[in-house]
Design a protein around this motif. Structure first.
Motif, PDB file in Angstrom:
ATOM      1  N   LEU A 360      11.269 -24.757  13.288  1.00 21.31           N
ATOM      2  CA  LEU A 360      10.909 -23.923  14.362  1.00 21.31           C
ATOM      3  C   LEU A 360       9.095 -24.295  14.631  1.00 21.31           C
ATOM      4  O   LEU A 360       8.584 -24.555  13.750  1.00 21.31           O
ATOM      5  N   GLU A 361       8.992 -24.539  15.921  1.00 14.54           N
ATOM      6  CA  GLU A 361       7.535 -25.022  16.136  1.00 14.54           C
ATOM      7  C   GLU A 361       6.837 -23.684  16.869  1.00 14.54           C
ATOM      8  O   GLU A 361       7.505 -22.941  17.545  1.00 14.54           O
ATOM      9  N   ALA A 362       5.473 -23.824  17.045  1.00 11.10           N
ATOM     10  CA  ALA A 362       4.689 -22.900  17.554  1.00 11.10           C
ATOM     11  C   ALA A 362       4.796 -22.627  19.263  1.00 11.10           C
ATOM     12  O   ALA A 362       4.781 -21.416  19.425  1.00 11.10           O
ATOM     13  N   VAL A 363       5.297 -23.678  19.913  1.00 12.47           N
ATOM     14  CA  VAL A 363       5.437 -23.645  21.196  1.00 12.47           C
ATOM     15  C   VAL A 363       6.699 -23.215  21.828  1.00 12.47           C
ATOM     16  O   VAL A 363       7.637 -23.986  21.220  1.00 12.47           O
ATOM     17  N   LYS A 364       6.779 -22.415  22.491  1.00 11.17           N
ATOM     18  CA  LYS A 364       8.317 -22.052  22.909  1.00 11.17           C
ATOM     19  C   LYS A 364       8.604 -22.862  24.186  1.00 11.17           C
ATOM     20  O   LYS A 364       7.763 -22.989  25.091  1.00 11.17           O
ATOM     21  N   GLN A 365       9.759 -23.643  24.222  1.00  4.79           N
ATOM     22  CA  GLN A 365      10.439 -24.044  25.178  1.00  4.79           C
ATOM     23  C   GLN A 365      11.085 -23.271  26.178  1.00  4.79           C
ATOM     24  O   GLN A 365      11.720 -22.526  25.826  1.00  4.79           O
ATOM     25  N   LEU A 366      10.661 -23.221  27.521  1.00  5.16           N
ATOM     26  CA  LEU A 366      10.976 -22.217  28.466  1.00  5.16           C
ATOM     27  C   LEU A 366      11.406 -23.235  29.839  1.00  5.16           C
ATOM     28  O   LEU A 366      10.525 -23.865  30.339  1.00  5.16           O
ATOM     29  N   ARG A 367      12.653 -23.266  30.194  1.00  2.00           N
ATOM     30  CA  ARG A 367      12.816 -24.059  31.455  1.00  2.00           C
ATOM     31  C   ARG A 367      14.321 -23.594  31.993  1.00  2.00           C
ATOM     32  O   ARG A 367      15.276 -23.165  31.083  1.00  2.00           O
ATOM     33  N   ASN A 368      14.374 -23.474  33.294  1.00  3.02           N
ATOM     34  CA  ASN A 368      15.895 -23.523  33.966  1.00  3.02           C
ATOM     35  C   ASN A 368      16.351 -24.811  34.016  1.00  3.02           C
ATOM     36  O   ASN A 368      15.595 -25.608  34.170  1.00  3.02           O
TER      37      ASN A 368
END
Length: 491
Positions: A360-368
């Protein structure tokens, strides 16, 4: 603004139905929920994250989901703390006490979004959260009357008569508001009524005389209505035909985006059930491990509930397993959280089915995303990614999906019994659903289009509002400056 006397009174549904009704009349309408607390979320066109309910309401309004529709999203990680998302991006994880101190900052973000929406749309339909009469939450409130006062907007109260006590709910809520808040309440809507409406009329007359406010309408209980749940697991009984596949899924304590399984739950030939704590795990053709907001904690819950032994037995008898997002991570050897993103720093063992480890890393991955499945004729799929885990390992060399942007995703086991993917919405596209059901053994399952069903039910909902609401009284709730325009849109 639509506020409710309780959680699940019908706020989300009412806003969605009104949005569709107004949009059909040519109104440029946007949904707005100042603060949402939910583990069901969606990815927006501007690369952020909002509550799933606001994405549904945007669909009803015919507009593209945007982070301004839900500027503050709280995703509970524990009973006393939540991940705080502002304008679509994670800013912190705070305890309830610390978030209370943070609320003025959150309110500033809410008002920024409000200003942009009111400048861009003819009408903004606002959804409250829970009840406005929660006395302990009124200080620094940004979700209900605190926002209504700041934005100077009228309020409609909705109550669920199916639960009982509807008159006490409405009168009691009104009585617990301050005088200025009471003045904002312009009328009532009663939701989920069953039976002969004439038997209710004396109560409606009493309510209007007692409060001096109109009942705008009494809405019938709409059986079989399919709309994405804001947070609670869908448990409505669905009539089924000849069963082609049996599917079970664990109801994790921190389950997220469980709407991924709506296509299975609604399919007329799929016998689907959630398995909660302490319940026996029934035989099935397919086990689906859904997403989780606290993967390591939910993994420990799985072990305690006996799912490891059940899954191994299931695989020995030739059953299939699908893991989505957090459920996919659990299929690997280990899950690490060195920064304490979802709880105390540490690591947990997975099921060990895939040669894969997740950090688990600090930056959330968000994409369609869109792409094709790597089996079953490469059926087309669409979905979205919302995760903070990064998985690495030899298992990923045999992916489950290839995205149109060139990336590969997920894994399929060498024996073709287990499949995992980070893509939420994996079952939603008709081609992908058919291919996944056939892969799991349901070759006889008929086609189903979840998106078309959702659109049809939004139209059914709007038709219901048009029939059962007093549209003149509804238009009057918007105030003299807007009453005539609203009346024209819903005529």
């Amino acid at each position: 603004m639509v506020q409710g006397t309780t959680s699940d009174a019908g706020k989300t549904t009412l806003v969605a139905g009104l949005a569709r009704l107004l949009a059909r009349g040519g109104c440029r309408v946007a949904p707005f929920k100042p603060q949402n607390m939910a583990l069901n979320s969606a990815v927006t066109a501007d690369g952020g994250e909002i509550g799933r309910a606001q994405a549904l309401q945007a669909l009803a309004a015919g507009v593209t989901p945007h982070t301004d529709f839900n500027p503050v999203l709280l995703k509970p990680a524990t009973d006393i703390g939540a991940q705080v998302i502002i304008h679509g991006q994670v800013v912190s994880t705070l305890s309830a006490k610390d978030y209370h101190q943070y609320k003025p900052t959150a309110m500033a973000a809410v008002m920024q979004s409000w200003a942009r929406l009111t400048a861009a749309y003819d009408c903004v339909l606002i959804e409250g959260a829970g009840s406005p009469a929660e006395i302990n939450l009124r200080d620094r409130d940004i979700a209900n009357m605190g926002f209504a006062e700041a934005a100077d907007c009228p309020v409609i109260l909705v109550a669920d008569i199916d639960r009982g006590g509807v008159f006490a709910h409405l009168v009691g809520t009104l009585e617990l508001l301050s005088p200025s808040e009471q003045a904002r309440v312009k009328g009532f809507i009663i939701n989920r009524f069953r039976g002969d409406i004439s038997l209710l009329q004396s109560g409606l007359d009493w309510l209007e005389a007692r409060t001096g406010r109109p009942v705008i309408g009494t809405l019938p209980y709409l059986h079989g209505l399919f709309l994405d749940a804001e947070d609670a697991l869908g448990d409505a009984r669905i009539d089924k035909g000849e069963i082609a596949l049996r599917v079970v899924a664990p109801a994790f304590p921190r389950i997220s985006n469980h709407t991924d399984l709506d296509a299975l739950r609604l399919h007329p030939q799929v016998d689907f059930c959630w398995v909660g704590p302490g319940q026996p795990i029934p035989p099935a053709d397919l086990i689906v491990l859904p997403g989780s907001k606290s993967v390591r904690a939910d993994r420990e819950w799985m072990v305690g509930q006996g799912w490891d032994a059940a899954i191994q037995r299931h695989l020995r008898y030739g059953g299939k397993v699908v893991g989505i997002c957090g459920g996919f991570q659990m299929l690997g050897k280990e899950m690490r959280d060195p920064q304490g993103v979802e709880g105390a720093p540490g690591s947990s063992t997975g099921l060990g089915i895939f040669d894969m480890e997740t950090t688990l890393e600090a930056v959330k991955q968000l994409r369609n995303v869109s792409g094709r499945l790597c089996f079953g004729g490469e059926a087309a799929m669409t979905g979205y990614e919302i995760h903070m885990g990064v998985s690495r390992g030899a298992a990923l060399a045999r992916p489950a999906v290839r995205f149109d942007d060139g990336r590969s995703d997920g894994a399929i086991s060498d024996d073709n019994q287990v499949l995992g993917s980070y893509a939420h919405g994996l079952f939603d596209a008709p081609e992908a659903l058919a291919a996944l059901l056939a892969w799991a053994g349901g070759q006889a399952a008929q086609p189903m289009d979840v998106a078309a069903r959702r659109q049809a039910d939004l139209d059914r909902l709007a038709d219901c509002l048009a029939e059962h609401l007093d549209l003149d009284r509804l238009a009057a709730c918007f105030g003299p400056a807007h009453e005539n325009a609203i009346r024209a849109y819903v005529a």
